[in-house]
Design a protein around this motif. Structure first.
Motif, PDB file in Angstrom:
ATOM      1  N   VAL A  34       0.821  -1.208   0.000  1.00 57.45           N
ATOM      2  CA  VAL A  34       0.000   0.000   0.000  1.00 57.45           C
ATOM      3  C   VAL A  34       0.856   1.260   0.000  1.00 57.45           C
ATOM      4  O   VAL A  34       0.580   2.202  -0.757  1.00 57.45           O
ATOM      5  N   GLU A  35       1.891   1.301   0.822  1.00 56.97           N
ATOM      6  CA  GLU A  35       2.751   2.495   0.860  1.00 56.97           C
ATOM      7  C   GLU A  35       3.318   2.785  -0.527  1.00 56.97           C
ATOM      8  O   GLU A  35       3.253   3.921  -1.008  1.00 56.97           O
ATOM      9  N   ALA A  36       3.865   1.758  -1.172  1.00 58.14           N
ATOM     10  CA  ALA A  36       4.453   1.954  -2.508  1.00 58.14           C
ATOM     11  C   ALA A  36       3.401   2.422  -3.504  1.00 58.14           C
ATOM     12  O   ALA A  36       3.661   3.325  -4.314  1.00 58.14           O
ATOM     13  N   HIS A  55     -11.248   8.633   1.215  1.00 54.49           N
ATOM     14  CA  HIS A  55     -12.275   8.044   0.355  1.00 54.49           C
ATOM     15  C   HIS A  55     -12.383   6.537   0.583  1.00 54.49           C
ATOM     16  O   HIS A  55     -13.489   5.978   0.538  1.00 54.49           O
ATOM     17  N   CYS A  56     -11.270   5.867   0.844  1.00 49.06           N
ATOM     18  CA  CYS A  56     -11.316   4.435   1.173  1.00 49.06           C
ATOM     19  C   CYS A  56     -12.073   4.216   2.480  1.00 49.06           C
ATOM     20  O   CYS A  56     -12.873   3.281   2.600  1.00 49.06           O
ATOM     21  N   TRP A  57     -11.812   5.065   3.463  1.00 48.61           N
ATOM     22  CA  TRP A  57     -12.490   4.989   4.767  1.00 48.61           C
ATOM     23  C   TRP A  57     -13.989   5.211   4.601  1.00 48.61           C
ATOM     24  O   TRP A  57     -14.806   4.465   5.151  1.00 48.61           O
ATOM     25  N   LEU A 146     -12.957   5.243  -7.280  1.00 53.92           N
ATOM     26  CA  LEU A 146     -11.741   6.002  -6.949  1.00 53.92           C
ATOM     27  C   LEU A 146     -11.015   6.486  -8.200  1.00 53.92           C
ATOM     28  O   LEU A 146     -10.466   7.591  -8.203  1.00 53.92           O
ATOM     29  N   ALA A 147     -11.009   5.669  -9.247  1.00 53.96           N
ATOM     30  CA  ALA A 147     -10.369   6.101 -10.498  1.00 53.96           C
ATOM     31  C   ALA A 147     -11.067   7.345 -11.041  1.00 53.96           C
ATOM     32  O   ALA A 147     -10.406   8.292 -11.484  1.00 53.96           O
ATOM     33  N   GLU A 160      -1.901   0.343  -9.482  1.00 56.46           N
ATOM     34  CA  GLU A 160      -1.556   0.781  -8.122  1.00 56.46           C
ATOM     35  C   GLU A 160      -2.822   0.939  -7.273  1.00 56.46           C
ATOM     36  O   GLU A 160      -2.853   0.540  -6.102  1.00 56.46           O
ATOM     37  N   LEU A 161      -3.847   1.512  -7.861  1.00 57.88           N
ATOM     38  CA  LEU A 161      -5.117   1.696  -7.152  1.00 57.88           C
ATOM     39  C   LEU A 161      -5.732   0.337  -6.815  1.00 57.88           C
ATOM     40  O   LEU A 161      -6.231   0.129  -5.702  1.00 57.88           O
ATOM     41  N   LYS A 162      -5.668  -0.593  -7.752  1.00 58.33           N
ATOM     42  CA  LYS A 162      -6.192  -1.937  -7.507  1.00 58.33           C
ATOM     43  C   LYS A 162      -5.435  -2.613  -6.366  1.00 58.33           C
ATOM     44  O   LYS A 162      -6.026  -3.305  -5.539  1.00 58.33           O
ATOM     45  N   MET A 163      -4.114  -2.385  -6.290  1.00 59.36           N
ATOM     46  CA  MET A 163      -3.308  -2.955  -5.212  1.00 59.36           C
ATOM     47  C   MET A 163      -3.797  -2.435  -3.869  1.00 59.36           C
ATOM     48  O   MET A 163      -4.001  -3.199  -2.924  1.00 59.36           O
ATOM     49  N   LEU A 164      -4.016  -1.125  -3.789  1.00 62.69           N
ATOM     50  CA  LEU A 164      -4.493  -0.522  -2.543  1.00 62.69           C
ATOM     51  C   LEU A 164      -5.868  -1.091  -2.170  1.00 62.69           C
ATOM     52  O   LEU A 164      -6.090  -1.499  -1.035  1.00 62.69           O
ATOM     53  N   ILE A 165      -6.762  -1.159  -3.117  1.00 66.68           N
ATOM     54  CA  ILE A 165      -8.119  -1.653  -2.868  1.00 66.68           C
ATOM     55  C   ILE A 165      -8.097  -3.103  -2.406  1.00 66.68           C
ATOM     56  O   ILE A 165      -8.883  -3.510  -1.551  1.00 66.68           O
ATOM     57  N   SER A 166      -7.159  -3.877  -2.930  1.00 69.21           N
ATOM     58  CA  SER A 166      -7.079  -5.301  -2.544  1.00 69.21           C
ATOM     59  C   SER A 166      -6.762  -5.472  -1.061  1.00 69.21           C
ATOM     60  O   SER A 166      -7.005  -6.530  -0.489  1.00 69.21           O
TER      61      SER A 166
END
Length: 171
Positions: A34-36, A55-57, A146-147, A160-166
């Protein structure tokens, strides 16, 4: 809660208060990859990481905010971003100069405090109910939501967004 309501139901307000944005952001940011992903989106796509985590929260709580958080964006631009630029500018020199390394560490703590303040302001905005609306049932795909929110279209940014969402916990 109506679409244009500025009042959150008491139960929802209590749930948001019991799951503070700061703690959510720290937990999510600390998960694998997530950080990356956040730093890539920040540095290459101009995404504000605090706003992204907010927005994720909201999504996790079945909410969305359509109105841009202009006050927080000003804070990030005028306070957080200059601290980050200074910290990054001193990185090379800090490797060989102890005084500069100490200054850089101070800037890093100040940058983190500025980000915490941004998250506090974002949580306060959500709790006010202004511009906050419930997600439809069923909720939209978080990647699409989010996109669209951050105008991300490039495949590398969507990855990258998909990684965070996962890494989001299921609601």
């Amino acid at each position: 809660m109506s679409h244009d309501s500025t009042q959150l139901p008491d139960a929802l307000r209590a749930r948001l208060l019991s799951a503070p944005l700061w703690e959510f952001a720290l937990a999510l940011y600390g998960r694998d990859g997530v950080e990356a992903a956040c730093l890539t989106l920040q540095d290459e796509a101009g995404v504000d990481v605090c706003e992204l985590l907010w927005h994720c929260w909201l999504y996790r709580h079945g909410l969305a905010c359509e109105a841009p958080p202009d006050g927080v964006r000003h804070w990030q631009r005028d306070v957080t971003a200059p601290l980050r630029r200074l910290r990054r500018a001193l990185k090379a020199e800090a490797r060989t100069d102890e005084g500069v390394a100490e200054l850089r560490a101070t800037l890093q703590r100040a940058e983190l405090q500025a980000e915490r303040e941004a998250l506090t302001r974002l949580q306060r905005l959500a709790l006010s109910g202004t511009g906050i609306r419930p997600l439809p049932d069923p909720p939209p795909d978080p990647l699409e939501l989010l996109a669209a929110r951050f105008h991300l279209r490039e495949a590398s940014y969507l990855i990258e967004l998909k990684m965070l969402i996962s890494q989001l916990d299921p609601s």
